[in-house]
Design a protein around this motif. Structure first.
Motif, PDB file in Angstrom:
ATOM      1  N   ALA A 129      17.106 102.829 -35.142  1.00 16.09           N
ATOM      2  CA  ALA A 129      18.396 102.863 -34.442  1.00 16.09           C
ATOM      3  C   ALA A 129      19.356 103.771 -35.200  1.00 16.09           C
ATOM      4  O   ALA A 129      19.184 104.058 -36.391  1.00 16.09           O
ATOM      5  CB  ALA A 129      18.972 101.455 -34.327  1.00 16.09           C
ATOM      6  N   ARG A 130      20.388 104.231 -34.487  1.00 14.87           N
ATOM      7  CA  ARG A 130      21.391 105.100 -35.097  1.00 14.87           C
ATOM      8  C   ARG A 130      22.780 104.597 -34.708  1.00 14.87           C
ATOM      9  O   ARG A 130      22.989 104.084 -33.595  1.00 14.87           O
ATOM     10  CB  ARG A 130      21.227 106.559 -34.642  1.00 14.87           C
ATOM     11  N   VAL A 131      23.728 104.772 -35.650  1.00 12.74           N
ATOM     12  CA  VAL A 131      25.100 104.326 -35.427  1.00 12.74           C
ATOM     13  C   VAL A 131      26.045 105.485 -35.699  1.00 12.74           C
ATOM     14  O   VAL A 131      25.876 106.213 -36.690  1.00 12.74           O
ATOM     15  CB  VAL A 131      25.459 103.131 -36.343  1.00 12.74           C
ATOM     16  N   VAL A 132      27.034 105.667 -34.808  1.00 12.52           N
ATOM     17  CA  VAL A 132      28.077 106.662 -34.998  1.00 12.52           C
ATOM     18  C   VAL A 132      29.418 105.952 -34.990  1.00 12.52           C
ATOM     19  O   VAL A 132      29.736 105.229 -34.042  1.00 12.52           O
ATOM     20  CB  VAL A 132      28.053 107.746 -33.902  1.00 12.52           C
ATOM     21  N   GLU A 169      20.311 116.145 -35.179  1.00 10.81           N
ATOM     22  CA  GLU A 169      19.530 115.872 -36.387  1.00 10.81           C
ATOM     23  C   GLU A 169      19.471 114.374 -36.673  1.00 10.81           C
ATOM     24  O   GLU A 169      18.458 113.858 -37.159  1.00 10.81           O
ATOM     25  CB  GLU A 169      20.133 116.614 -37.573  1.00 10.81           C
ATOM     26  N   LEU A 170      20.568 113.665 -36.382  1.00  7.20           N
ATOM     27  CA  LEU A 170      20.594 112.221 -36.591  1.00  7.20           C
ATOM     28  C   LEU A 170      19.554 111.516 -35.728  1.00  7.20           C
ATOM     29  O   LEU A 170      18.949 110.519 -36.155  1.00  7.20           O
ATOM     30  CB  LEU A 170      21.991 111.685 -36.269  1.00  7.20           C
ATOM     31  N   VAL A 214      24.299 103.282 -31.203  1.00  7.37           N
ATOM     32  CA  VAL A 214      25.552 102.539 -31.081  1.00  7.37           C
ATOM     33  C   VAL A 214      26.700 103.484 -31.425  1.00  7.37           C
ATOM     34  O   VAL A 214      26.765 104.011 -32.542  1.00  7.37           O
ATOM     35  CB  VAL A 214      25.570 101.310 -32.002  1.00  7.37           C
ATOM     36  N   LEU A 215      27.601 103.702 -30.468  1.00  6.21           N
ATOM     37  CA  LEU A 215      28.747 104.587 -30.646  1.00  6.21           C
ATOM     38  C   LEU A 215      30.002 103.730 -30.740  1.00  6.21           C
ATOM     39  O   LEU A 215      30.370 103.044 -29.774  1.00  6.21           O
ATOM     40  CB  LEU A 215      28.856 105.564 -29.475  1.00  6.21           C
ATOM     41  N   VAL A 216      30.662 103.755 -31.889  1.00  7.95           N
ATOM     42  CA  VAL A 216      31.824 102.903 -32.134  1.00  7.95           C
ATOM     43  C   VAL A 216      33.066 103.777 -32.218  1.00  7.95           C
ATOM     44  O   VAL A 216      33.238 104.549 -33.168  1.00  7.95           O
ATOM     45  CB  VAL A 216      31.655 102.094 -33.431  1.00  7.95           C
ATOM     46  N   ASP A 217      33.944 103.686 -31.224  1.00  4.63           N
ATOM     47  CA  ASP A 217      35.190 104.434 -31.221  1.00  4.63           C
ATOM     48  C   ASP A 217      36.285 103.601 -31.893  1.00  4.63           C
ATOM     49  O   ASP A 217      36.269 102.366 -31.833  1.00  4.63           O
ATOM     50  CB  ASP A 217      35.593 104.770 -29.785  1.00  4.63           C
ATOM     51  N   ASP A 218      37.246 104.288 -32.539  1.00  3.95           N
ATOM     52  CA  ASP A 218      38.330 103.607 -33.250  1.00  3.95           C
ATOM     53  C   ASP A 218      37.774 102.548 -34.196  1.00  3.95           C
ATOM     54  O   ASP A 218      38.267 101.416 -34.267  1.00  3.95           O
ATOM     55  CB  ASP A 218      39.322 102.984 -32.265  1.00  3.95           C
ATOM     56  N   LEU A 248      23.627 106.625 -40.218  1.00  3.92           N
ATOM     57  CA  LEU A 248      25.019 106.393 -39.831  1.00  3.92           C
ATOM     58  C   LEU A 248      25.797 107.704 -39.918  1.00  3.92           C
ATOM     59  O   LEU A 248      25.775 108.377 -40.944  1.00  3.92           O
ATOM     60  CB  LEU A 248      25.641 105.350 -40.769  1.00  3.92           C
ATOM     61  N   LEU A 249      26.451 108.060 -38.824  1.00  2.00           N
ATOM     62  CA  LEU A 249      27.276 109.260 -38.762  1.00  2.00           C
ATOM     63  C   LEU A 249      28.733 108.818 -38.651  1.00  2.00           C
ATOM     64  O   LEU A 249      29.066 108.003 -37.785  1.00  2.00           O
ATOM     65  CB  LEU A 249      26.881 110.104 -37.547  1.00  2.00           C
ATOM     66  N   VAL A 250      29.601 109.345 -39.519  1.00  2.00           N
ATOM     67  CA  VAL A 250      31.008 108.957 -39.512  1.00  2.00           C
ATOM     68  C   VAL A 250      31.846 110.156 -39.107  1.00  2.00           C
ATOM     69  O   VAL A 250      32.002 111.117 -39.866  1.00  2.00           O
ATOM     70  CB  VAL A 250      31.457 108.437 -40.893  1.00  2.00           C
TER      71      VAL A 250
END
Length: 713
Positions: free
Chosen positions: A126-129, A37-38, A99-103, A47-49
């Motif tokens: 754009a999308r950020v997780v 859906e994002l 953009v996938l941001v781990d930790d 932004l998905l958290v």
């Protein structure tokens, strides 16, 4: 070295970029759908958290998100907050990247970096997780615009079915999985660690117990390091309690309770419930087991301190406040039974189908007062309607209602309803059961003449130990459980509910009734005698042993059925002494349950007898010696042997209804019901290699025993 970094050698982290990782990914369908859906052009979110404790699978989920994004034609940019490489994301090129941001919670000044550097350089689509142990996005929550653009996505434990499937992929034999699943509490990293300690085996009867080294590794990886010994002690107290509160911590760590509670509250492995903080399953199990192995005396001392505090709290609790106290006190003694609703409090996946995409849910049962207008509903639930009406007119306050509500997703941050089985409700759910704990101070001849159960109870006290002035006699007179639509008067005694969810609800009703009894026992004005009257003693085995309630040898016929009476004289040993003794002695040393004609087997004994009965299925003369004929599998049957044969055959046949157990059904049918002379012959008849046949046989026997033990045949 951080707790997460210490898990890098594990398959759950170190093979995230390999093709084998995709094959081992399980579940998480709601999360994948949310990511889909994002990616939609019309998504209101940018932004998905993803928030969850260590080892829960955040990195693996980001890897799956990357695959999904590439499949959707998106450019993927990955950032690891542990490595300080957030500068890579600043260089995002044209197009609509993901953009996938781990930790993410390890990036210094994260919100400043996002707001001032990253997001302004990204195109509008754009999308950020962000993936973090605890949500790092706080400042923007007060901004209405960003509040709409950010979607939180809590990541909870794997379901039991997905946990079992993951262990299967690690090569763990079926008969070892139950203990590992209980140990890990749905945490993928804990499951992986446990799997690496198990030898791949198909030998029946082998068990699994976590080694000390494994407990140390899991505690270090998922909860440590601890700032001090006091912090560790605070978590040990939380692991022993169903919930931990600041006042309970004060009984353990003294003046440092406030600081320790605040520390626990900020840890990702803790979550909040209406009555306190709760550690997740893997941390709870490992921390408690680690202390019990390392320092048995210290473990017992901590248990005693928590028990004594809760006992005193329960003694002075007023009215319905006694029930939360009983839930907390009873958790210390859960090995005696009365555990059906603890999974709901702890956030474990029960109450919903284990392969449900909804994730962990409550069982949807809670206690409430009875509305006088509900008397007709109580009568319909009972097999003694006239007696219920009689006692409701005399002691309406003795009756408690048990209500059902739709199961509530425990990890849904948007939920507005409660999930605790004792939490007050704004509205009333459907009535599914009730109980009545009668309080009697003086023998009333009119009551005894109307109720033969009461007459038998009073008669027993006169013979055993009469009550004196000011003392009371309690009788748990009625416990009506879910009826699944059949009028109670038309249901045979000992009927087993067909729906597993209904069985869980029925067990929760009984558990809550037990804690009503316990709530009276621990009070300063506790009764002299407690009686239980039941037409079906088998489900009460754990409670009867726990309360030291032997049979009186008396029965009374009411509502056309024979009721057995069990009793305990609380004057023989004060409740505090009884409770302390029960805390220390193992279950096998408790007084045996009164003879009701039923045999009580341990789970290991039950499984062994099922296997033996299957081997004797085609020879009824041998089956006639089976102890299963005297268990709940066969009750009041005119032909017990034939009933047992039919029960076993029905359970085997049920495996053929589902694709995932169809092979097990064929193997069990050929081996036991169709009369193959040897296992080798059965394998040839099925056209299977013997090793494959043995694997299906082992899985099938474990599955069959599980279903029979839970009454799911």
């Amino acid at each position: 070295m951080s707790a997460v970094r210490s898990l890098r050698p594990l398959p759950i982290r170190s093979v995230a970029a390999r093709p084998a990782h995709r094959a081992s990914f399980l579940g998480r369908q709601p999360e994948i759908a949310a990511f889909g859906e994002l990616l939609r052009p019309d998504s209101p979110h940018a932004l998905l958290v993803v928030e969850g404790p260590a080892g829960i699978g955040k990195t693996a989920l980001l890897a799956r998100f990357a695959d999904e994004a590439r499949a959707a034609g998106r450019t993927v940019l990955r950032v690891d907050g542990r490595d300080g490489d957030e500068e890579r994301a600043d260089a995002a090129g044209p197009g609509a990247p993901v953009v996938l941001v781990d930790d993410a919670d390890r990036i210094p000044a994260l919100e400043t970096w996002l707001c001032d550097r990253l997001l302004p350089r990204l195109p509008i689509d754009a999308r950020v997780v962000l993936a973090a142990r605890r949500s790092p996005v706080t400042r923007w929550s007060a901004d209405p615009g960003w509040f709409q653009a950010i979607r939180p996505l809590p990541l909870g434990p794997l379901s039991r079915m997905d946990s079992s499937s993951l262990l299967h992929r690690f090569g763990v034999a079926p008969h070892l999985r139950r203990e590992m699943i209980a140990f890990a509490g749905g945490n993928p990293s804990a499951l992986a660690l446990a799997a690496r300690t198990a030898q791949v085996s198909i030998k029946d009867g082998d068990g699994w117990v976590p080694a000390q080294e494994l407990l140390d590794r899991v505690v270090e990886a998922l909860a440590g390091p601890f700032p001090s010994a006091v912090h560790r002690r605070a978590l040990q107290a939380a692991a022993q309690s169903v919930v931990i509160t600041e006042d309970l911590l004060r009984a353990v760590v003294g003046d440092e309770a406030s600081a320790m509670f605040e520390w626990l509250r900020t840890q990702s492995f803790m979550h909040a419930s209406p009555f306190g903080l709760v550690p997740n399953g893997a941390v709870r199990y490992s921390v408690d087991a680690q202390l019990a192995r390392r320092d048995p005396d210290g473990h017992r001392a901590l248990h005693d301190r928590i028990r004594d505090y809760l006992f005193e709290r329960a003694r002075v609790a007023a009215g319905d406040a006694v029930m939360p106290a009983m839930v907390m006190l009873g958790y210390l003694h859960r090995r005696f039974g009365a555990t059906a609703f603890y999974d709901a409090i702890l956030g474990m996946p029960t109450g919903a189908p284990e392969d449900s995409a909804a994730g962990p849910t409550t069982g949807g049962v809670y206690e409430d007062a009875v509305d006088p207008a509900e008397l007709p509903a109580l009568l319909a639930l009972s097999d003694e309607p006239e007696m219920v009406a009689f006692w409701f007119a005399r002691q309406p306050a003795a009756f408690r209602a048990y209500r059902r509500e739709a199961p509530i997703a425990l990890l849904d941050t948007a939920r507005v309803g409660p999930f605790h089985p004792l939490e007050p409700r704004a509205g009333r759910g459907e009535l599914i059961g009730f109980s009545a704990l009668l309080r009697l101070g003086v023998e009333d001849l009119a009551e005894c003449g109307h109720d033969p159960v009461l007459a038998a109870a009073w008669a027993f006290t006169h013979t055993a130990a009469p009550i004196t002035a000011g003392e009371e006699l309690d009788v748990l007179r009625f416990v009506a459980r879910p009826a699944v639509g059949t009028p109670a008067a038309q249901r045979p005694a000992g009927e087993r509910l067909a729906d597993p969810l209904e069985r869980r609800r029925a067990a929760a009703v009984q558990d809550l009734a037990v804690y009503r009894v316990l709530g009276r026992v621990v009070r300063r004005d506790h009764p002299a005698w407690t009686f239980l009257a039941t037409g079906d003693p088998a489900p009460w085995t754990g409670a009867l042993r726990y309360f030291d309630m032997p049979g009186t040898g008396l029965t009374a016929t009411s509502g056309g059925r024979e009721r057995h009476l069990f009793a305990h004289d609380w004057r023989a040993a004060p409740p505090a002494e009884w409770l302390a003794a029960n805390s220390r002695r193992p279950v096998e040393e408790l007084p045996p349950r009164a003879d009701t004609g039923l045999t009580v087997l341990t789970r290991a004994e039950f499984d062994a007898e099922v296997r033996s009965a299957l081997r004797a299925w085609r020879r009824p003369e041998r089956l006639a010696e089976s102890p299963l004929l005297h268990t709940g599998l066969v009750r009041d049957a005119d032909d017990p042997v034939e009933t047992l044969r039919r029960t076993l055959a029905t359970a085997v046949e049920a495996l053929g209804r589902y694709g995932r157990t169809a092979k097990q059904h064929r193997v069990l049918t050929t081996t036991f019901l169709s009369g193959a002379p040897t296992q080798e012959a059965a394998a040839r008849r099925l056209g299977l290699p013997f090793s494959t046949y043995r694997r299906h046989l082992t899985v099938g026997l474990a599955t069959l025993c599980d279903r029979l033990w839970l009454g799911e045949e």
